[in-house]
Design a protein around this motif. Structure first.
Motif, short mmCIF file in Angstrom:
data_model
loop_
_atom_site.label_atom_id
_atom_site.label_comp_id
_atom_site.label_asym_id
_atom_site.label_seq_id
_atom_site.Cartn_x
_atom_site.Cartn_y
_atom_site.Cartn_z
N SER A 187 -59.11 -30.47 -7.93
CA SER A 187 -58.39 -30.16 -6.70
C SER A 187 -56.90 -30.42 -6.89
O SER A 187 -56.50 -31.47 -7.40
CB SER A 187 -58.91 -31.01 -5.54
N HIS B 28 -54.96 -30.93 -4.51
CA HIS B 28 -54.54 -31.79 -3.41
C HIS B 28 -55.06 -33.22 -3.56
O HIS B 28 -54.83 -34.04 -2.68
CB HIS B 28 -55.01 -31.21 -2.08
N LEU B 29 -55.77 -33.49 -4.64
CA LEU B 29 -56.33 -34.82 -4.85
C LEU B 29 -55.87 -35.34 -6.21
O LEU B 29 -56.28 -34.82 -7.25
CB LEU B 29 -57.86 -34.78 -4.78
N GLN B 30 -55.01 -36.36 -6.19
CA GLN B 30 -54.48 -36.90 -7.44
C GLN B 30 -55.04 -38.28 -7.75
O GLN B 30 -55.10 -38.69 -8.91
CB GLN B 30 -52.95 -36.97 -7.36
#
Length: 488
Positions: free
Chosen positions: A384, A386-388
């Motif tokens: 994703s 948007h997911l780090q």
């Protein structure tokens, strides 16, 4: 006035010889002069001139426009009046500290006397001027500032990724860094950036460890048509002192990071000396009563970056929390205390980042390592944008189970399943896709590029070899992802 034939002197050398002379500006063309004279002695072309106290500084500059430079003394002219009158047509010097005309004449005579050995003197005297900067808290900045004072150049020291290490003057650092980012030949290059003519020299600070930058750009900038002489003895002295300072700091930093990495490896190792680890952590500012957390970046490619270290330490310093940053299995690993700052630290790391649960004792270090690494793997598996980062507490039950089992427990749990999958044609690829696509036959077939019936046949073949569930495949996929990462 004597003939102009003879040795050529430089204003920069005179400023070194007589430190009470301060540059006001730099000449638009050359800054060589053939000698010192007083206004009215004759033709001033090419000479450094001591003016008469007649008229304003601006009027004097117009009268002596053909001179190599003009020397104003604080006993004769107000400094602010000089600064307000600079028109850039001629080099201006301002004598401070009670310097007299006779002092300046003696300095020029001394330069003439040193002509046969001028190159050696120039280098040694420059070292004498710059070396006190080595004991400054910011040695590179002080060394550049000292060099700029007598050379009249603006200077920059940039890291390989464009960060400003030190600066003296008004060079446009960002524009220069962008221009240098496309330069592939790390040696010497000339650029035009806006109104600046920029000369860049690569300082090779080669290191044995990949965790340290291998070089820096030393930049000289001028708003004149003059080229920079990189073979000049004074510039050679600047290079040598900067290199010595950077090497010393690199070695100190390398030792510190090596010690931190050894500490973190010991913390994450089941068989390390726990008492020794606890003692070292106390020395690093970790309280016995504070809860600790491990943060792990799963990106090997982006490890060993000095900018990452600097940003992480800056966040910790602002929050007033201790921090140890090192490398475990090639991955950036950070240990800090629970304070609410951990997500901010995770944000400055590259790649997929996992955060462990809070833990109290060093005995829980190996478990915290597995938790943080597992969370980083989960982030990586989600693909994703948007997911780090992810905290271990946000992982699913089966994902947490993979962490608690550990490397050996996981291998015991899924070893037979892995053997069965390996015995099936294209089994590993198909079952990886099947698990990653949420156990959808159609999506797995599309990812692998086979017919859906092929996936069904492989599932049937696996069922004939071993009893399994979807949860077993999740555990197997996690084991495959964790196994190479857990090896140290």
């Amino acid at each position: 006035m004597a003939s102009q034939e003879g040795p050529v002197l430089r204003i920069a050398d005179l400023v070194v010889m007589e430190p009470r002379l301060r540059r006001v500006n730099k000449a638009p063309e050359g800054e060589d002069f053939v000698g010192l004279c007083a206004e009215g002695d004759g033709d001033v072309t090419g000479w450094l001139v001591l003016p008469r106290e007649e008229g304003t500084p601006r009027a004097i500059q117009r009268r002596l426009a053909d001179a190599a430079g003009v020397v104003f003394l604080e006993s004769e002219f107000d400094e602010q009046e000089i600064l307000d009158s600079v028109d850039g047509s001629v080099a201006l010097l301002y004598g401070t500290g009670g310097v007299t005309r006779q002092d300046i004449r003696r300095a020029v005579d001394e330069l003439l006397r040193r002509q046969p050995n001028l190159a050696s003197w120039r280098k040694l005297s420059t070292i004498g001027q710059l070396s006190p900067g080595l004991v400054n808290p910011a040695p590179e900045s002080e060394i550049l500032a000292r060099f700029a004072r007598f050379s009249g150049d603006s200077l920059l020291l940039l890291s390989i990724d464009g960060r400003v290490i030190a600066a003296a003057g008004e060079l446009p650092a960002r524009s220069i860094a962008r221009s240098l980012s496309v330069v592939t030949n790390h040696s010497t290059t000339t650029l035009h950036v806006g109104r600046w003519k920029v000369f860049a020299r690569w300082l090779d600070i080669a290191g044995e460890s990949p965790s340290f930058d291998h070089g820096y750009w030393l930049i000289r900038g001028r708003q004149t048509s003059q080229d920079a002489d990189f073979d000049d003895p004074s510039f050679a002295a600047l290079e040598e002192l900067l290199t010595a300072s950077l090497l010393a700091q690199r070695n100190i930093q390398r030792n510190h990071v090596a010690e931190s990495s050894a500490l973190l490896v010991a913390l994450c190792d089941e068989n390390s000396n726990r008492e020794e680890v606890a003692t070292t952590l106390r020395r690093r500012g970790f309280s016995e009563h504070a809860k600790m957390r491990l943060i792990v970046s799963d990106s090997v490619k982006d490890s060993y970056r000095s900018d990452v270290r600097d940003k992480a330490f800056a966040v910790a310093q602002d929050a007033g929390v201790p921090l140890v940053l090192g490398y475990v299995a090639g991955r950036t690993c950070v240990l800090t205390t629970q304070s609410g700052t951990e997500p901010k630290i995770a944000d400055v790391l590259f790649g997929s980042v996992g955060l462990s649960d809070a833990f109290d004792t060093v005995e829980q270090g190996p478990q915290a390592w597995r938790q943080a690494l597992l969370a980083a793997v989960v982030v990586d598996r989600k693909h994703s944008l948007h997911l780090q980062s992810m905290e271990f507490s946000q992982c699913s039950a089966i994902e947490k189970a993979a962490s608690y089992l550990g490397q050996r427990g996981l291998e015991d749990a899924v070893g037979q399943l892995d053997g069965a999958i390996s015995s099936i044609k294209d089994g590993e690829e198909i079952f990886h896709a099947y698990e990653a696509e949420g156990f959808s036959v159609a999506r797995a077939a599309k990812v692998v590029g086979v017919h859906a019936n092929t996936v069904r046949h492989r599932l049937e073949a696996l069922a004939e070899r071993i009893r399994f569930s979807d949860a077993d495949l999740v555990l197997w996929a996690l084991w495959k992802a964790l196994r190479p990462r857990m090896q140290r």
